[in-house]
Design a protein around this motif. Structure first.
Motif, short mmCIF file in Angstrom:
data_model
loop_
_atom_site.label_atom_id
_atom_site.label_comp_id
_atom_site.label_asym_id
_atom_site.label_seq_id
_atom_site.Cartn_x
_atom_site.Cartn_y
_atom_site.Cartn_z
N MET B 71 0.84 -1.21 0.00
CA MET B 71 0.00 0.00 0.00
C MET B 71 0.87 1.25 0.00
O MET B 71 0.57 2.23 -0.68
N TYR B 72 1.98 1.23 0.76
CA TYR B 72 2.89 2.38 0.72
C TYR B 72 3.70 2.36 -0.58
O TYR B 72 3.92 3.39 -1.20
N GLY B 73 4.15 1.16 -0.97
CA GLY B 73 5.01 1.03 -2.15
C GLY B 73 4.41 1.66 -3.39
O GLY B 73 5.12 2.22 -4.23
N GLY B 74 3.08 1.59 -3.51
CA GLY B 74 2.40 2.16 -4.67
C GLY B 74 2.63 3.65 -4.84
O GLY B 74 2.62 4.19 -5.94
N SER B 75 2.89 4.34 -3.71
CA SER B 75 3.06 5.79 -3.78
C SER B 75 4.42 6.18 -4.35
O SER B 75 4.61 7.29 -4.82
N ILE B 76 5.38 5.26 -4.30
CA ILE B 76 6.74 5.60 -4.77
C ILE B 76 6.71 5.93 -6.27
O ILE B 76 7.18 6.98 -6.71
N ALA B 77 6.14 5.02 -7.05
CA ALA B 77 6.04 5.26 -8.50
C ALA B 77 5.07 6.41 -8.78
O ALA B 77 5.26 7.19 -9.71
N ALA B 78 4.03 6.54 -7.95
CA ALA B 78 3.05 7.61 -8.14
C ALA B 78 3.71 8.97 -8.04
O ALA B 78 3.45 9.88 -8.82
N ILE B 79 4.60 9.11 -7.07
CA ILE B 79 5.24 10.40 -6.81
C ILE B 79 6.39 10.66 -7.79
O ILE B 79 6.56 11.76 -8.29
N LEU B 80 7.16 9.63 -8.08
CA LEU B 80 8.37 9.84 -8.88
C LEU B 80 8.10 9.88 -10.38
O LEU B 80 8.73 10.66 -11.10
N ILE B 81 7.22 9.01 -10.86
CA ILE B 81 7.01 8.97 -12.32
C ILE B 81 5.54 9.05 -12.71
O ILE B 81 5.15 8.68 -13.82
N ARG B 82 4.71 9.58 -11.78
CA ARG B 82 3.29 9.81 -12.06
C ARG B 82 2.58 8.53 -12.51
O ARG B 82 1.64 8.58 -13.31
N THR B 83 2.99 7.42 -11.99
CA THR B 83 2.40 6.14 -12.36
C THR B 83 2.06 5.41 -11.07
O THR B 83 2.97 4.89 -10.42
N PRO B 84 0.80 5.37 -10.65
CA PRO B 84 0.51 4.70 -9.38
C PRO B 84 0.91 3.24 -9.43
O PRO B 84 0.53 2.52 -10.35
N GLY B 85 1.69 2.81 -8.44
CA GLY B 85 2.12 1.42 -8.41
C GLY B 85 0.97 0.49 -8.11
O GLY B 85 0.94 -0.66 -8.54
N THR B 86 0.01 0.97 -7.35
CA THR B 86 -1.21 0.23 -7.05
C THR B 86 -2.38 1.19 -7.23
O THR B 86 -2.20 2.41 -7.11
N PRO B 87 -3.58 0.68 -7.50
CA PRO B 87 -4.74 1.57 -7.64
C PRO B 87 -4.96 2.45 -6.41
O PRO B 87 -5.44 3.57 -6.52
N ALA B 88 -4.58 1.94 -5.24
CA ALA B 88 -4.79 2.71 -4.01
C ALA B 88 -3.91 3.95 -3.94
O ALA B 88 -4.13 4.82 -3.10
N ALA B 89 -2.92 4.04 -4.83
CA ALA B 89 -2.03 5.21 -4.83
C ALA B 89 -2.42 6.23 -5.90
O ALA B 89 -1.70 7.20 -6.13
N ALA B 90 -3.55 6.01 -6.55
CA ALA B 90 -3.94 6.90 -7.66
C ALA B 90 -4.13 8.34 -7.17
O ALA B 90 -3.73 9.29 -7.85
N ALA B 91 -4.72 8.51 -6.00
CA ALA B 91 -4.96 9.88 -5.51
C ALA B 91 -3.66 10.57 -5.10
O ALA B 91 -3.59 11.79 -5.09
#
Lengths: 155, 505
Positions: B71-91
């Motif tokens: 759940m946290y891991g998904g935010s890494i790609a979301a923040i760095l390359i605008r690609t949510p790693g998991t759907p829960a990181a979309a926001a």
């Protein structure tokens, strides 16, 4: 012009969906019908909004912040059209060739080709990265997670 | 009795093998979460066979730690390359990526990690203390209440429409329409598949998510020639929030964690919906609403604490009632069964050793996630130093394998690309894509629950008002819509004025 294209396409999709609901049971058709009608209305509202901004000119645009302003300049203004076209075409080819040729052949070809076209880095660096990425994918997806990957001619 | 079981679980969780399992699960979860297309559910399902040879408590603890860390891991790609790693990181993308673009990638990831840590910790405390009580709340949620939750979610679409509300609603409505594709669960008929077998299961939400966020981002990175020395950000900013920032974020994190716990309880709603609810509420209660979407810590803390809090919430019905709270916990229940434990209301009594070890494992996994997360994240920030022209094709490569991995289907890859090109077009025209994402999430839930509710009530819509939970949620949804209108603002202003006068009196 692009807004007209988007609105027309969305409306066409809504009409196609609406017509498809005529052959469905009422329970399955209710919600999609309502959404299709609302989509057409919103598409029209979007066009009206863009038209009002265009008529109001700079004064209308200045009254709102940037995110609210529609993009009234030519669509490709400020971007290298050829570069975008080549990149997108390369991605499409990549997807089309994925299954017949295989992920581990198409991927290094795609990445190396794009690196060279964009002059992203020196050719030897491009070659190393182009090989390293599929190797990493192989170890993570195939070796560790045992997920299938399209092998194509290697399969 | 409960104290004895808690102490038993605490004793067992500190066994070296269990600590090792929690660490392994956390590291795998971080990696899996950071990779677009790989989900916690998939990783749990794939690693389940690995746990056959382990003790039940050890194996299940490892899988639970994986779920939390992903759940946290998904935010890494979301923040760095605008690609949510998991759907829960979309926001998290909405404020996380702009913050990274402003040179504060480290701070963005640090806030995300802190919020995830606190959210996960609070939900594991809730799991530990009031799981049976919360379990009773789950039983109150049927199709009627789920419909009300969906309607509340739809009202968020308007507030996610940064800038133009009309364009945002247009995007959201398009998402809702596309969500109708696939089998209608109520009538068992395929809708809008036009004979294409691959569409019978509908459009996988993750495929659309990867396409809408990642492909436009990759194209944007190469659409202009930029100075080779220009990177997204430099690795120089402080990672963890200061004490002052943490105090400022505390009410937001607390509220978002509560939203995550309750959303996790609701069957069918998980991190995907919780992150948007929390983001919306953070924006509603904020004094700097207009800054949401520009890269502020509030907009990162809210979804991240919510999506980690979902873990504990989703485990409540699983443990207390034997009903999975999310797809990941459904697979986790499979892990129980593989070890000869039948999930059900007696899980906390007859198998207290395994259950309470699991509960403590979720608690301590938060600390392990904080430790490994700091190290892992510091390494990941170096991604921002990779030149755009190198990053762009690599993003495409990851998107393609991610989209393929969901259903082993090249058709999904094609769909991902189609959504990607649509997303690029929308970005250029300033039509926001988050509302479309929300429409895709909520469409099926809204439609399915509506029909089930009407079947229960023989077609009467009054059922939505006779259920207290449903009526309450619909009232909140109605207020959400009215609040942004001139009438609503006048009413809010009047109420606030009355309160202020009473305070001064």
């Amino acid at each position: 012009m692009p807004y007209y294209l988007v609105a027309a396409s969305a409306s066409a999709l809504a009409v196609v969906f609406f017509l498809a609901t005529l052959k469905m049971q009422e329970a399955a058709a209710e919600t999609p019908r309502l959404i299709a009608v609302l989509l057409v209305c919103l598409a029209a509202a979007m066009l009206i909004e863009v038209h009002l901004y265009r008529r109001g000119g700079a004064a209308a645009m200045a009254r709102v912040d940037e995110a609210a302003r529609p993009h009234l300049a030519p669509f490709f203004e400020g971007i290298d059209i050829r570069r975008v076209f080549v990149f997108v075409t390369a991605i499409i080819l990549y997807v089309v060739l994925l299954e017949p040729v295989g992920y581990f052949i198409v991927t290094p070809l795609f990445t190396f080709g794009i690196f060279v076209y964009l002059r992203a880095c020196r050719p030897w660096v491009a070659a190393i990265v182009s090989v390293a990425v599929p190797v990493f994918i192989y170890f993570l997806f195939v070796a560790f997670l045992d997920l299938p990957v399209p092998m194509g001619v290697l399969g | 009795m409960m104290i004895d079981n808690l102490l038993l679980g605490l004793n067992m969780v500190f066994l070296p093998v269990n600590i090792l399992a929690i660490c392994a699960g956390t590291v795998i979860g971080l990696l899996v979460g950071a990779m677009p297309g790989l989900s916690a559910t998939m990783a749990i399902a794939l690693l389940l066979p690995l746990t056959f040879g382990m003790n039940a408590a050890t194996g299940i603890s490892m899988l639970a730690a994986l779920y939390l860390a992903a759940m946290y891991g998904g935010s890494i790609a979301a923040i760095l390359i605008r690609t949510p790693g998991t759907p829960a990181a979309a926001a998290t993308v909405v404020d996380g990526y702009p913050m990274a673009q402003a040179g504060k990638a480290g701070k963005a990831l640090g806030v995300s990690l802190t919020a995830s840590f606190v959210g996960g910790l609070l939900s594991s405390i809730a799991l530990m203390t009031i799981a049976p009580t919360l379990g009773m709340l789950v039983l109150e949620f049927g199709p009627v209440e789920v419909f009300a939750v969906s309607v509340l979610g739809i009202t968020i679409i308007a507030s996610l429409s940064q800038g133009s509300t009309i364009r945002g609603l247009f995007s959201g409505m398009l998402g809702l329409l596309i969500a109708m594709v696939g089998m209608d669960l109520t009538t068992g008929t395929p809708r809008f598949t036009f004979g294409v077998v691959d569409l019978f299961d509908g459009i996988p939400f993750t495929v659309a998510l990867i396409g809408l966020f990642s492909v436009p981002q990759a194209i944007r990175l190469i659409e202009k020639e930029v100075d080779a020395a220009t990177f997204i950000s430099k690795v120089s900013d402080r990672m963890l929030p200061t004490w002052k920032e943490f105090k400022y974020l505390w009410p937001n994190i607390l509220r978002s964690s509560g939203i995550g716990i309750v959303t996790g309880l609701v069957p069918g709603a998980g991190g995907d919906t919780a992150c948007w609810f929390a983001y919306n509420e953070a924006k509603r209660f904020s004094k700097i609403k207009e800054k949401f979407g520009t890269g502020i810590i509030d907009g990162i803390a809210a979804p991240e604490s919510a999506n980690n809090a979902v873990v504990g919430g989703a485990l409540v019905p699983t443990i207390a009632l034997g009903i999975p709270g999310s797809s990941s916990t459904a697979v986790l229940m499979g892990a129980f069964m593989v070890h000869g434990i039948l999930p059900g209301p007696n899980l906390m009594t007859e198998h207290a050793d395994v259950t309470y070890t699991l509960i403590w494992a979720v608690f301590f996994a938060n600390f392990v996630m904080l430790g490994f997360g700091l190290a892992f994240t510091r390494l990941c920030v170096y991604v921002t130093q990779v030149p755009n022209k190198v990053l762009a094709p690599v993003i495409i490569v990851l998107c393609i394998i991610g989209a393929f991995a969901i259903n082993n289907s090249v058709f999904d890859v094609g769909m991902m690309l189609a959504f990607g090109l649509l997303g690029y077009l929308f970005d250029r025209l300033r039509i926001p894509t988050p509302p479309m994402v929300l429409g895709l999430i909520l469409g099926k839930m809204l439609d399915g629950s509506l029909h089930q509710s009407l079947l229960i009530s023989d077609g009467s819509y009054m059922i939505f008002f006779t259920s207290p939970i449903s009526a309450g949620l619909l009232a909140v949804a109605a207020w959400s819509l009215i609040q942004n209108t001139p009438v609503g603002k006048k009413i809010s202003g009047t109420i606030i004025g009355v309160f202020k006068r009473k305070q001064t009196d």
